[in-house]
Design a protein around this motif. Structure first.
Motif, PDB file in Angstrom:
ATOM      1  N   TYR A 111       2.263  -7.636  -4.649  1.00 53.13           N
ATOM      2  CA  TYR A 111       1.151  -8.266  -3.956  1.00 53.13           C
ATOM      3  C   TYR A 111       0.023  -8.553  -4.941  1.00 53.13           C
ATOM      4  CZ  TYR A 111       3.534  -5.963  -0.068  1.00 53.13           C
ATOM      5  OH  TYR A 111       4.485  -5.531   0.824  1.00 53.13           O
ATOM      6  N   ARG A 152      -4.150  -3.543   0.460  1.00 54.26           N
ATOM      7  CA  ARG A 152      -5.029  -3.713   1.619  1.00 54.26           C
ATOM      8  C   ARG A 152      -6.366  -3.000   1.409  1.00 54.26           C
ATOM      9  NH1 ARG A 152      -0.488  -2.831   6.274  1.00 54.26           N
ATOM     10  NH2 ARG A 152       0.329  -4.957   6.261  1.00 54.26           N
ATOM     11  N   LYS A 153      -6.335  -1.839   0.775  1.00 56.43           N
ATOM     12  CA  LYS A 153      -7.560  -1.082   0.498  1.00 56.43           C
ATOM     13  C   LYS A 153      -8.479  -1.895  -0.417  1.00 56.43           C
ATOM     14  CE  LYS A 153      -9.070   3.211  -1.762  1.00 56.43           C
ATOM     15  NZ  LYS A 153      -9.726   2.700  -2.939  1.00 56.43           N
ATOM     16  N   ALA A 173       2.240  -1.414  -3.935  1.00 58.84           N
ATOM     17  CA  ALA A 173       2.018  -0.677  -2.682  1.00 58.84           C
ATOM     18  C   ALA A 173       1.101  -1.484  -1.759  1.00 58.84           C
ATOM     19  CB  ALA A 173       1.410   0.683  -2.968  1.00 58.84           C
ATOM     20  N   ILE A 174       1.592  -1.815  -0.571  1.00 58.68           N
ATOM     21  CA  ILE A 174       0.817  -2.611   0.382  1.00 58.68           C
ATOM     22  C   ILE A 174      -0.453  -1.892   0.803  1.00 58.68           C
ATOM     23  CG2 ILE A 174       2.155  -1.820   2.370  1.00 58.68           C
ATOM     24  CD1 ILE A 174       0.528  -5.294   1.967  1.00 58.68           C
ATOM     25  N   ARG A 175      -0.413  -0.571   0.951  1.00 56.52           N
ATOM     26  CA  ARG A 175      -1.614   0.176   1.354  1.00 56.52           C
ATOM     27  C   ARG A 175      -2.734   0.024   0.321  1.00 56.52           C
ATOM     28  NH1 ARG A 175      -0.038   6.047   3.819  1.00 56.52           N
ATOM     29  NH2 ARG A 175       0.237   5.315   5.949  1.00 56.52           N
ATOM     30  N   TYR A 176      -2.382   0.120  -0.949  1.00 56.47           N
ATOM     31  CA  TYR A 176      -3.378  -0.026  -2.014  1.00 56.47           C
ATOM     32  C   TYR A 176      -3.930  -1.446  -2.039  1.00 56.47           C
ATOM     33  CZ  TYR A 176      -5.610   0.154  -6.592  1.00 56.47           C
ATOM     34  OH  TYR A 176      -6.523   0.089  -7.609  1.00 56.47           O
TER      35      TYR A 176
END
Length: 68
Positions: free
Chosen positions: A6, A42-43, A37-40
């Protein structure tokens, strides 16, 4: 097509890195940080007001990088 990761896009720029709490951005897609990592992703996007974009690479480019 192969999924690479991403990138975080902010208007016509991309997230590059974070140094001492400061966000570095760049105009070149090639210099943008590819985040796995999608979470990172998005953060980071939430903190700097950007959007998350998925990055895919064509089979032709993958072979080019592998030297095939």
């Amino acid at each position: 097509m192969e999924f690479v990761g991403y990138v975080v896009k902010i208007n016509n720029c991309y997230y590059r890195s974070q140094i001492n709490g400061d966000y570095m951005i760049c105009k070149s897609f090639d210099e943008a940080m590819k985040i796995t990592a999608i979470r990172y992703a998005r953060k980071i996007a939430g903190e700097i007001g950007g959007v998350v974009k998925q990055v895919y690479v064509s089979d032709e480019k993958i072979n080019e990088y592998k030297g095939e």
